[in-house]
Write a protein that holds these residues in place. Structure first.
Motif, short mmCIF file in Angstrom:
data_model
loop_
_atom_site.label_atom_id
_atom_site.label_comp_id
_atom_site.label_asym_id
_atom_site.label_seq_id
_atom_site.Cartn_x
_atom_site.Cartn_y
_atom_site.Cartn_z
N ILE A 74 -97.74 29.87 -79.43
CA ILE A 74 -98.68 29.02 -80.16
C ILE A 74 -98.09 28.40 -81.43
CG2 ILE A 74 -100.83 29.12 -81.51
CD1 ILE A 74 -102.05 30.59 -79.13
N PRO A 75 -97.36 29.17 -82.27
CA PRO A 75 -96.78 28.52 -83.46
C PRO A 75 -95.85 27.35 -83.10
CG PRO A 75 -96.64 30.90 -83.64
CD PRO A 75 -97.11 30.61 -82.27
N ILE A 76 -95.10 27.50 -82.00
CA ILE A 76 -94.21 26.41 -81.58
C ILE A 76 -95.03 25.20 -81.16
CG2 ILE A 76 -92.42 25.74 -79.92
CD1 ILE A 76 -91.67 28.73 -79.75
N CYS A 77 -96.07 25.48 -80.35
CA CYS A 77 -96.92 24.38 -79.86
C CYS A 77 -97.61 23.67 -81.02
CB CYS A 77 -97.96 24.91 -78.87
SG CYS A 77 -97.24 25.45 -77.33
N LYS A 78 -98.02 24.45 -82.03
CA LYS A 78 -98.71 23.84 -83.17
C LYS A 78 -97.80 22.88 -83.92
CE LYS A 78 -101.43 26.62 -85.71
NZ LYS A 78 -101.85 27.89 -86.33
N GLU A 79 -96.53 23.24 -84.00
CA GLU A 79 -95.57 22.36 -84.69
C GLU A 79 -95.24 21.13 -83.85
OE1 GLU A 79 -94.55 22.60 -87.81
OE2 GLU A 79 -95.80 24.37 -87.98
N MET A 80 -95.24 21.30 -82.53
CA MET A 80 -94.85 20.20 -81.65
C MET A 80 -96.00 19.24 -81.35
SD MET A 80 -92.54 22.24 -78.91
CE MET A 80 -92.31 20.88 -77.78
N ALA A 81 -97.23 19.72 -81.54
CA ALA A 81 -98.40 18.95 -81.10
C ALA A 81 -98.46 17.54 -81.69
CB ALA A 81 -99.68 19.72 -81.43
N LEU A 82 -98.39 17.46 -83.01
CA LEU A 82 -98.54 16.15 -83.66
C LEU A 82 -97.39 15.18 -83.34
CD1 LEU A 82 -100.12 16.62 -87.19
CD2 LEU A 82 -100.80 15.02 -85.41
N PRO A 83 -96.11 15.62 -83.46
CA PRO A 83 -95.02 14.68 -83.15
C PRO A 83 -95.07 14.15 -81.71
CG PRO A 83 -94.16 16.62 -84.26
CD PRO A 83 -95.59 16.88 -83.99
N LEU A 84 -95.40 15.03 -80.76
CA LEU A 84 -95.44 14.59 -79.36
C LEU A 84 -96.58 13.60 -79.14
CD1 LEU A 84 -94.67 17.84 -77.35
CD2 LEU A 84 -93.20 15.86 -77.67
N GLN A 85 -97.74 13.90 -79.72
CA GLN A 85 -98.89 13.01 -79.55
C GLN A 85 -98.60 11.64 -80.17
OE1 GLN A 85 -102.84 14.05 -79.08
NE2 GLN A 85 -101.67 14.77 -77.35
N SER A 86 -97.84 11.65 -81.26
CA SER A 86 -97.58 10.36 -81.92
C SER A 86 -96.60 9.51 -81.11
CB SER A 86 -97.07 10.58 -83.34
OG SER A 86 -95.86 11.28 -83.30
N ILE A 87 -95.88 10.11 -80.19
CA ILE A 87 -95.01 9.31 -79.30
C ILE A 87 -95.79 8.90 -78.05
CG2 ILE A 87 -92.91 9.30 -77.90
CD1 ILE A 87 -91.72 11.30 -79.89
N ALA A 88 -96.57 9.84 -77.53
CA ALA A 88 -97.32 9.56 -76.29
C ALA A 88 -98.46 8.58 -76.54
CB ALA A 88 -97.86 10.85 -75.70
N PHE A 89 -99.18 8.73 -77.64
CA PHE A 89 -100.32 7.85 -77.96
C PHE A 89 -100.16 7.29 -79.37
CE2 PHE A 89 -101.81 11.90 -76.00
CZ PHE A 89 -101.85 11.47 -74.69
N PRO A 90 -99.19 6.41 -79.58
CA PRO A 90 -98.96 5.95 -80.95
C PRO A 90 -99.96 4.87 -81.38
CG PRO A 90 -97.38 4.95 -79.47
CD PRO A 90 -98.32 5.73 -78.62
N TYR A 91 -100.70 5.11 -82.42
CA TYR A 91 -101.55 4.06 -82.99
C TYR A 91 -101.88 4.40 -84.44
CZ TYR A 91 -105.92 6.78 -82.52
OH TYR A 91 -106.90 7.70 -82.64
N ILE A 92 -102.26 3.36 -85.17
CA ILE A 92 -102.64 3.59 -86.57
C ILE A 92 -104.14 3.83 -86.61
CG2 ILE A 92 -102.72 2.62 -88.89
CD1 ILE A 92 -100.32 0.96 -88.20
N ASP A 93 -104.51 4.99 -87.07
CA ASP A 93 -105.91 5.35 -87.13
C ASP A 93 -106.51 4.78 -88.41
OD1 ASP A 93 -108.34 6.51 -87.17
OD2 ASP A 93 -107.65 8.44 -86.43
N LEU A 94 -107.44 3.84 -88.24
CA LEU A 94 -108.01 3.20 -89.43
C LEU A 94 -109.31 3.86 -89.89
CD1 LEU A 94 -107.47 -0.59 -88.73
CD2 LEU A 94 -106.17 0.91 -90.20
N SER A 95 -109.72 4.89 -89.20
CA SER A 95 -111.01 5.48 -89.58
C SER A 95 -110.97 6.12 -90.96
CB SER A 95 -111.45 6.50 -88.53
OG SER A 95 -110.45 7.45 -88.36
#
Lengths: 270, 305
Positions: free
Chosen positions: A208-229
């Motif tokens: 889980i600690p590894i996944c927690k560190e990897m979650a955001l960087p991977l998501q930002s490559i797979a679904f890259p967008y600027i969140d304007l909310s």
């Protein structure tokens, strides 16, 4: 040798390629009609009155548009031998990569914005009280940003992989990143609940600690967008998220250029 | 000269390389800063979350369903998306605050609060979908009984977060949701209490009310023998609009107003009680108190259809 970064003739040629390709055109038209139908049905045939006209998410509209146009955007040219002819001319390779990226981004953004417009019109027709608001504007910008970001990801995968395999690579990448995010979110269940088994807990402590560190960087490559909310909902703008988006985008393009520069595309290589 | 030209086509744009380096540095710097100051970058949460125990008590007092949010660490992508898309939206937050008793389980600020017993109990009892974040709506009637009897409404999205309209629909649909007990048999078509009379008028059938309560041997036996097998009762039951009504007061919970009204109307004191309401057929109502076995039930159903 032309010195401009974006090659206008190549830009036009890319658009023409989509227009006249006998295999891709029907798939693109059918895929886009499906998206339009889905948008209208989502907005018009709902069980309860809708509160805002935008019923589809950024991902589910932008990603299919990019995928429809960006499958094999470079890999197809490599596999079919077009690049051998193209690079016989004095065209800089980075210009080729950047032009293809821009053409894909602009075309997919246009499709996405038309979809948004159709959603808005369908929503207003079905529920006259629903009018475009600030969220609609955010949606438009977010969709465009995803088209530009995801196009860079597609360009990167397509420069590395032959033919249309970039689509499969991206789908696998999304799937893996989603699995990692889901595992990261299971922390309360796996580590702190009496529900989980001892083995699960021990495994979780490591994974889980590894996944927690990897979650955001991977998501930002797979679904890259600027969140304007953040404009409406967050105390401060996350510059990390903004820099991550632009950094991934530029890095993807740079990788694509490096790969293309190193690619042997002469007739002798075939 | 030809060689030089060829090399020139394969050059790296120095400006792009510079941009990439600057952005990577900026990303690293802001990443480190935001790691140490995470809360100011989280979306604000407009939902008035209660502590689990206080929320359950308030729900039983007010009769509003509990809106349980099983969350994880606040900085994870989906947690932030839930907060940003749903809980920081004034319209959604107002609906949740007005129609539900919102309870957040596990996370208070950054997901590192120690776990207490009630949280563990709620996870075991209500978290029907193991991945988090997930939302479950638990009406008052279901709070003191085992949840396997009910299919609680839940909200969970895999991958990207669903649009706000989906959450609006979920909130609208489930604010007045009443539990429909899950029959052991899939053969019997149970109808919601609210829809029973309309359906009976439309189909010109009598309504069969099955009044029961939890942890009652006789009720369980009736349930098992009448609704669990594929005997002739099922054929008989097709002639009725079947409604199962659980009295939750025995388990310390509160009934919905509709259930209380029906219990009062038919003066139910013993469980199980079977009532055949023939209002839609302008006939006399009939009742059977207690479960008297297979044969007598078959006769009762045959006589009243």
């Amino acid at each position: 040798m032309k010195d401009s970064v974006i090659n206008k003739a190549l830009f036009k040629a890319t658009i023409e390629e989509w227009r006249y390709n006998p295999v891709f055109l029907p798939i693109m038209v059918l895929g886009y009609l499906y998206l339009i139908g889905f948008a209208i049905i989502s907005v018009s045939f709902v069980s309860a009155p809708i509160h805002e006209a935008t019923f589809s998410s950024v991902f589910y509209t932008a990603a299919p548009c990019v995928a429809l146009l960006g499958t094999g955007i470079i890999g197809q040219n490599v596999s079919s031998g077009i690049l051998s002819v193209l690079f016989a001319r004095p065209i800089r390779r980075y210009s080729y990569v950047l032009t293809r990226w821009l053409a894909l981004s602009v075309a997919s953004s246009t499709l996405c914005l038309i979809l948004l417009l159709i959603e808005q019109v369908a929503g207003m027709a079905a529920f006259p009280g629903v009018v475009p608001d600030f969220n609609t504007l955010c949606q438009a910008v977010e969709r465009v940003s995803m088209c530009f970001g995801l196009s860079a990801t597609f360009i990167m995968f397509s420069s590395v992989l032959p033919s249309a395999i970039n689509l499969s690579a991206w789908i696998v990448f999304c799937f893996v990143s989603n699995i990692i995010v889901e595992i990261a979110h299971m922390e309360p269940y796996l580590l702190h609940s009496s529900y989980g088994s001892e083995l699960g807990r021990k495994l979780g402590e490591f994974v889980i600690p590894i996944c927690k560190e990897m979650a955001l960087p991977l998501q930002s490559i797979a679904f890259p967008y600027i969140d304007l909310s953040f404009l409406a909902h967050t105390a401060s703008i996350s510059w990390f998220a903004v820099f991550t988006y632009f950094s991934n985008l530029s890095l993807s393009l740079l990788i694509a250029i490096i790969v293309m520069n190193r690619k042997e595309v002469s007739y002798a290589s075939k | 000269m030809q060689v030089n030209k060829k090399i020139a086509t394969e050059m790296l744009p120095s400006s792009l390389v510079a941009v990439v380096i600057i952005l990577l540095l900026a990303r690293t710097g802001t990443g480190i800063y935001e790691r140490f100051h995470p809360t100011q970058f989280l979306s604000r949460d407009l939902v008035q979350w209660r502590e689990p125990l206080a929320g359950l008590t308030e729900s039983r007092t007010t009769g509003k369903p509990v809106f349980i949010y099983f969350s994880g660490a606040a900085y994870l992508p989906k947690e932030e998306q839930y907060r940003r898309n749903y809980f920081s939206d004034p319209k959604i937050a107002d609906t949740i605050n007005a129609k539900y008793i919102p309870v957040k389980v596990w996370d208070k600020s950054l997901g590192d609060t120690p776990k207490d017993q009630i949280v563990n109990q709620m996870q075991t009892k209500y978290l029907q979908w193991y991945c988090q974040p997930a939302i479950h709506v638990v009406p008052v009637e279901c709070q003191m009984v085992h949840n396997e009897r009910y299919k609680l409404p839940h909200f969970y999205t895999y991958g990207s977060v669903a649009p706000r309209n989906t959450m609006f629909n979920f909130l609208d649909e489930n604010a007045n949701w009443h539990p429909l007990p899950v029959s052991p048999s899939q053969e019997v078509k149970w109808t919601r209490i609210e829809e029973a009379q309309t359906k009976a008028n439309l189909e010109h059938k009598p309504i069969l009310y099955f009044f029961a309560r939890h942890n009652d041997e006789e009720c369980d036996e009736a349930m098992r023998e009448l609704f669990d097998d594929n005997d002739c009762e099922h054929q008989q039951l097709k002639n009725y609009i079947c409604c199962m009504i659980y009295d939750h007061t025995a388990t310390g919970s509160k009934n919905s107003q509709t259930v209380d009204r029906l219990i009062g109307k038919y003066k139910i004191q013993t469980y199980p009680t079977f009532i055949v309401d023939k209002t839609s057929l302008s006939g006399q109502n009939d009742k059977i108190i207690g479960y008297r076995g297979h044969d007598s039930m078959e006769e009762f159903l045959a006589n009243n259809k």
